[in-house]
Write a protein that holds these residues in place. Structure first.
Motif, short mmCIF file in Angstrom:
data_model
loop_
_atom_site.label_atom_id
_atom_site.label_comp_id
_atom_site.label_asym_id
_atom_site.label_seq_id
_atom_site.Cartn_x
_atom_site.Cartn_y
_atom_site.Cartn_z
N SER A 1 -1.51 7.49 -0.11
CA SER A 1 -2.87 7.29 -0.61
C SER A 1 -3.51 6.00 -0.13
O SER A 1 -4.73 5.87 -0.14
CB SER A 1 -2.86 7.29 -2.15
N GLY A 2 -2.68 5.04 0.27
CA GLY A 2 -3.20 3.74 0.66
C GLY A 2 -3.51 2.84 -0.51
O GLY A 2 -3.92 1.68 -0.34
N ALA B 1 0.84 -1.20 0.00
CA ALA B 1 0.00 0.00 0.00
C ALA B 1 0.87 1.25 0.00
O ALA B 1 1.89 1.32 0.70
CB ALA B 1 -0.92 0.00 1.21
N GLU C 1 2.09 4.71 1.08
CA GLU C 1 2.05 5.31 2.42
C GLU C 1 1.11 6.50 2.50
O GLU C 1 0.51 6.76 3.54
CB GLU C 1 3.46 5.74 2.84
#
Length: 750
Positions: free
Chosen positions: A539-540, A535, A537
């Motif tokens: 925006s996910g 993922a 960091e």
């Protein structure tokens, strides 16, 4: 390493000579770089004698730069000579392919039995008494010596315990490796090998005009097997065999055996025989006996495998019929003598042994679904061969990775070769000798690696399944934490091999299995720590781990260098593996409101392939074409899966993935229905689909999308029902011990 081995063998040779001098003077072939002996063959020597003489001359020259003359008679009775084969005279009691090495005064006599016996004797001399080694395919290792001597009291008599010995690994494709280790190749012994019914009675030739020659299955004649009670069929097979025999008069064995699959004949006459004999092996043995009676001077083999594995109640195989029993159902974490899953095989072995003295065994020594997966059964190989030999088995086919490289291929091939010639060989000493010589300065780390791997299998109670996969072992001996430990030991091995390209290459092959395991498990782990997705960091958003494509590329190139031509018995070259990964990377993961939501099943999935259990259906990860990764399988049961979304949501689409893989008994469901519910009690069907029927050949993933009418419904629960076929399609030749299955990998709700 070469210099170290030369020193070691020099010390061994000097010690051997000193020991011999204490008892009897050694027989010197080369002294101080000068020939002091000759090689003698008879004037009318057969080709195998001449080949044996040439091999001995060649290796002595490699060792000392001295070419011993090959003569047809020793003019001077005082000259030291090596007498080969028929030149050595009669009187040696040599059985089968055995050999005798005996020093008589100033003569070394090398007698051989039938076939290549005398050549085997020369290779025994080279390895055991002159220090040469043939560890793998390619050139043998030869110690350099200016003086070459044979113990003066040498007297060796070696007879093989087995008349047929095959280790099916890449090394055995090397003709010299085959002869050096006294192995066979089935192509050299059999005129027709293996599953042979349709080689003798080709359906394309006979089925149209003579459907009665073929099996009656579900009331129809089908090209699955043969109808063994048909009286004309025996004549057809006999004529076909006579024709083949005329073209290959040197062949020792001829196979008359069912095809690999089910579909045995259920006609009245075949069924009556099978009822009398307690199974389908009855009609098979009677049929083979009928043909063997017509040709009593020939040897015939057949297969005791799947539905013909049990011994018949009444009929004994004819004296010229050899039964090859399969050990396919046994797991491999323990020897055949003790592992619980081999109990049926042990009973069958006893039963057949009571009926015939002509018993062969088809054994298995690799993971066929993943040739590169770490599969540490190497310490069970010699005990297995010894167990079979003790029970009167006459021949063993040890099926490894065949023509392609696989995990521990070099070590397994070597240990098997020694055990097949001498089932009571000291296997620990053989393994130690091989590892020390093959891995040189890296041997210590390799010993630790293998010891750690074996210990992990024992400590975790892991199962070694020849049709398993490294994903199933992710919680035991192939857990990510243990893989880190193995990798550290392989790092030590690489460091020790620095500066030696040959040893470094061998360590690189050894670690292929761990890298393959990491890649395969990453497909299942997906978004988890050990997966291939990560993922962002900020925006996910999920993306591919940095360097992952490069890692796949390095693995594929290393596999190509190692001689990997296919990754599994079903095929798949390294380039195909890279292409499959690229498809997987492009797909990434499948988003939906169902991801990570709980699933309840009405019927249990097959425990052999649990993937992530129920979570497999909502993990957001698509399966590929391998049923053992991220698919849930249901055998003879419908899939009824209910997803709880946790809250009411607008449902517009449901995406479904089904696997169609007839080779592994997987078929598309007959029909699929999607229903939704507000309370989990009352469901309304909102869509149906019928996947395409199987073409019976290709493996493919069938993607299906059900779009709800009217823009969708509000619901909390989604239920998918997929009907498993009630029977195999017409003409399917799978095992009759299995039932149709369906496979599903993801239910995506949007």
């Amino acid at each position: 390493m070469k210099r170290v081995l030369q020193q070691v063998y020099g010390i061994v040779l000097i010690g051997m000579q000193l020991s011999c001098q204490a008892a009897e003077e050694p027989l010197v072939l080369v002294r101080d770089g000068q020939a002091v002996s000759v090689i003698v063959v008879a004037d009318n020597a057969p080709p195998i004698d001449r080949k044996a003489a040439d091999v001995l001359q060649d290796y002595v020259k490699r060792m000392s730069d001295v070419a011993l003359p090959i003569v047809t008679a020793a003019d001077d009775p005082e000259v030291t000579a090596v007498w080969i084969g028929s030149a050595a005279g009669a009187g040696a009691d040599v059985a089968g392919e055995g050999h005798v090495l005996r020093v008589d005064g100033n003569r070394l006599l090398i007698h051989g039995g039938r076939g290549k016996g005398v050549l085997y004797g020369v290779y025994t001399l080279l390895e055991t008494y002159l220090g040469c080694r043939k560890l793998d395919q390619g050139p043998a290792w030869v110690p350099r010596q200016t003086t070459i001597a044979i113990p003066g009291d040498l007297d060796v008599h070696a007879d093989p315990a087995l008349v047929y010995r095959e280790s099916f690994y890449p090394a055995a494709m090397d003709n010299e490796y085959l002869d050096w280790h006294k192995l066979h190749r089935f192509e050299d012994l059999w005129g027709i090998w293996g599953h042979s019914f349709f080689k003798l009675v080709p359906p394309q030739t006979y089925f149209h005009e003579h459907p009665e020659y073929f099996a009656l299955v579900n009331g129809q004649r089908q090209t699955t097997q043969l109808c063994l009670s048909n009286p004309e069929l025996a004549e057809v097979v006999t004529d076909a065999l006579r024709e083949r025999m005329a073209d290959a008069p040197e062949a020792e064995y001829w196979s008359i055996a069912p095809m690999d699959g089910g579909g045995f004949c259920t006609c009245t006459d075949c069924s009556r025989v099978d009822e009398e004999e307690g199974g389908h092996q009855g009609s098979l043995i009677r049929f083979v006996n009928r043909i063997a009676k017509e040709m009593p001077g020939k040897k015939f083999t057949t297969l005791a495998y799947t539905y013909t594995a049990n011994p018949p109640r009444k009929t004994k195989p004819a004296p010229n019929v050899y039964v090859m029993l399969s050990s396919i159902d046994a797991q491999r974490q323990q020897p055949l003598a003790t592992v619980s899953t081999a109990q049926t095989f042990r009973d069958q072995l006893t039963g057949w042994g009571a009926l015939t003295a002509n018993l062969f065994v088809w054994d298995y020594t690799t993971q066929f679904t993943n040739y590169l997966a770490p599969f540490p059964d190497d310490r069970n190989l010699q005990p297995n061969v010894a167990y079979l030999a003790d029970r009167g088995v006459k021949g063993v086919f040890e099926q490894g990775t065949g023509y392609t490289y696989g995990d521990l291929a070099e070590l397994k091939s070597y240990v098997l070769a020694k055990a097949l010639w001498d089932p009571n060989v000291d296997a620990a000493a053989v393994r130690t000798d091989f590892i020390r010589q093959y891995y040189g300065d890296a041997a210590s780390a390799v010993f630790q690696y293998l010891d750690t791997l074996h210990a992990a299998v024992a400590e975790t109670g892991a199962v070694l399944d020849i049709y398993g996969n490294p994903v199933n072992n992710r919680n035991d001996y192939l857990s990510p934490e243990r893989i880190d430990r193995y990798s550290a030991l392989l790092d030590e091995a690489e460091a020790a091999a620095e500066g030696n390209p040959l040893i470094a290459e061998r360590i690189g092959r050894l670690r292929l299995g761990m890298e393959y395991t990491v890649l395969q498990q990453a497909r299942l782990f997906g978004r988890d720590r050990h997966g291939f997705l990560v993922a962002d960091e900020r925006s996910g958003a999920l993306g591919i781990k940095p360097g992952w494509r490069e890692r796949i590329d390095r693995f594929v190139k290393a596999a190509d260098r190692a001689g990997v031509t296919e990754l599994a018995e079903g095929g798949g070259a390294p380039s195909d593996y890279a292409a499959a990964w690229e498809t997987h990377l492009e797909t990434g993961w499948i988003p939906g409101i169902s991801v990570d939501k709980p699933v309840k099943l009405v019927h249990p999935f097959m425990p052999d392939y649990p993937a992530k259990r129920e979570a497999t259906l909502t993990d957001g990860m698509a399966g590929e074409l391998d049923y053992s990764y991220n698919w849930l399988l249901f055998e003879a049961k419908d899939l009824v899966a209910t997803i709880d979304l946790g809250t009411m949501a607008p449902i517009k689409q449901v995406l479904l993935n089904f696997l169609d893989d007839p080779r592994h008994y997987l078929f598309a469901p007959t029909d699929v229905a999607v229903a939704v519910s507000v309370d989990g009690e009352v469901f309304s069907v909102v869509g149906t689909t019928k996947p395409m029927p199987s073409n019976g050949q290709e493996s493919l993933a069938q993607r299906r999308t059900i779009t709800l009418p009217g823009g969708g419904d509000q619901a909390r629960y989604v239920r998918v029902t997929a009907r498993c076929p009630g029977q195999f399609p017409a003409g399917f030749s799978g095992s009759d011990r299995r039932k149709p299955m369906i496979g599903i990998d993801e239910i995506t709700v949007r």
